[in-house]
Design a protein around this motif. Structure first.
Motif, PDB file in Angstrom:
ATOM      1  N   UNK A   4       0.833  -1.195   0.000  1.00 13.97           N
ATOM      2  CA  UNK A   4       0.000   0.000   0.000  1.00 13.97           C
ATOM      3  C   UNK A   4       0.873   1.253   0.000  1.00 13.97           C
ATOM      4  N   UNK A   5       1.919   1.260   0.781  1.00 11.69           N
ATOM      5  CA  UNK A   5       2.801   2.413   0.832  1.00 11.69           C
ATOM      6  C   UNK A   5       3.559   2.578  -0.475  1.00 11.69           C
ATOM      7  N   UNK A   6       3.942   1.467  -1.117  1.00 16.71           N
ATOM      8  CA  UNK A   6       4.675   1.579  -2.384  1.00 16.71           C
ATOM      9  C   UNK A   6       3.813   2.251  -3.438  1.00 16.71           C
ATOM     10  N   UNK A   7       2.520   2.025  -3.401  1.00 20.16           N
ATOM     11  CA  UNK A   7       1.626   2.682  -4.353  1.00 20.16           C
ATOM     12  C   UNK A   7       1.538   4.172  -4.053  1.00 20.16           C
ATOM     13  N   UNK A   8       1.549   4.514  -2.780  1.00 19.07           N
ATOM     14  CA  UNK A   8       1.413   5.910  -2.390  1.00 19.07           C
ATOM     15  C   UNK A   8       2.659   6.716  -2.759  1.00 19.07           C
ATOM     16  N   UNK A   9       3.839   6.162  -2.555  1.00 17.86           N
ATOM     17  CA  UNK A   9       5.064   6.936  -2.776  1.00 17.86           C
ATOM     18  C   UNK A   9       5.881   6.444  -3.957  1.00 17.86           C
ATOM     19  N   UNK A  10       5.464   5.388  -4.611  1.00 13.10           N
ATOM     20  CA  UNK A  10       6.181   4.879  -5.775  1.00 13.10           C
ATOM     21  C   UNK A  10       7.515   4.250  -5.415  1.00 13.10           C
ATOM     22  N   UNK A  12      10.674   2.477  -5.451  1.00  9.22           N
ATOM     23  CA  UNK A  12      11.412   2.013  -6.628  1.00  9.22           C
ATOM     24  C   UNK A  12      11.811   0.538  -6.557  1.00  9.22           C
ATOM     25  N   UNK A  13      12.075   0.005  -5.360  1.00 13.33           N
ATOM     26  CA  UNK A  13      12.482  -1.402  -5.287  1.00 13.33           C
ATOM     27  C   UNK A  13      11.329  -2.352  -5.628  1.00 13.33           C
ATOM     28  N   UNK A  14      10.089  -1.886  -5.499  1.00 10.83           N
ATOM     29  CA  UNK A  14       8.939  -2.726  -5.848  1.00 10.83           C
ATOM     30  C   UNK A  14       8.369  -2.393  -7.223  1.00 10.83           C
ATOM     31  N   UNK A  16       9.126  -3.093 -10.271  1.00  5.24           N
ATOM     32  CA  UNK A  16       8.897  -4.163 -11.250  1.00  5.24           C
ATOM     33  C   UNK A  16       7.636  -4.992 -10.960  1.00  5.24           C
ATOM     34  N   UNK A  17       7.139  -4.928  -9.718  1.00  2.13           N
ATOM     35  CA  UNK A  17       6.014  -5.782  -9.322  1.00  2.13           C
ATOM     36  C   UNK A  17       4.694  -5.031  -9.187  1.00  2.13           C
ATOM     37  N   UNK A  18       4.771  -3.712  -9.103  1.00  4.23           N
ATOM     38  CA  UNK A  18       3.579  -2.908  -8.828  1.00  4.23           C
ATOM     39  C   UNK A  18       3.495  -1.760  -9.823  1.00  4.23           C
ATOM     40  N   UNK A  19       2.329  -1.550 -10.375  1.00  6.90           N
ATOM     41  CA  UNK A  19       2.142  -0.384 -11.241  1.00  6.90           C
ATOM     42  C   UNK A  19       1.362   0.673 -10.452  1.00  6.90           C
ATOM     43  N   UNK A  20       1.759   1.944 -10.546  1.00  8.97           N
ATOM     44  CA  UNK A  20       1.082   2.981  -9.778  1.00  8.97           C
ATOM     45  C   UNK A  20      -0.161   3.529 -10.462  1.00  8.97           C
TER      46      UNK A  20
END
Length: 86
Positions: A4-10, A12-14, A16-20
């Motif tokens: 959830x946080x990776x989507x909020x702040x983009x 970079x280490x994730x 390849x696995x998550x599109x924003x």
């Protein structure tokens, strides 16, 4: 969580696995439609389309029943006030 946080702040280490970018659809809503479910992937991970629609339909039916009951009570209250003042 981390996703959830990776989507909020983009994160970079994730990347390849998550599109924003969200999935966006335009849908015409008509008079025959009773409800529209707006939900994140968390709901769809837990419920099928059918289960989500059934839950929304039950909630809508309860709301309509309660609204009708409240309307009847208000109408009775107005009739009683009219008798007292009439």
């Amino acid at each position: 969580g981390v996703l959830a946080m990776s989507r909020a702040i983009g994160d970079h280490c994730l990347r390849p696995f998550v599109i924003p970018d969200p999935e966006v659809r335009t849908v015409e809503v008509g008079a025959d439609d009773d409800f529209l479910i707006l939900a994140s992937d968390g709901l769809w991970d837990a419920l099928s389309n059918e289960d989500a629609c059934n839950a929304a339909a039950r909630a809508l039916a309860r709301w309509r029943e309660e609204s009708a009951r409240c309307g009847q009570q208000r109408a009775r209250g107005g009739q009683q006030r009219a008798r007292k003042t009439g």
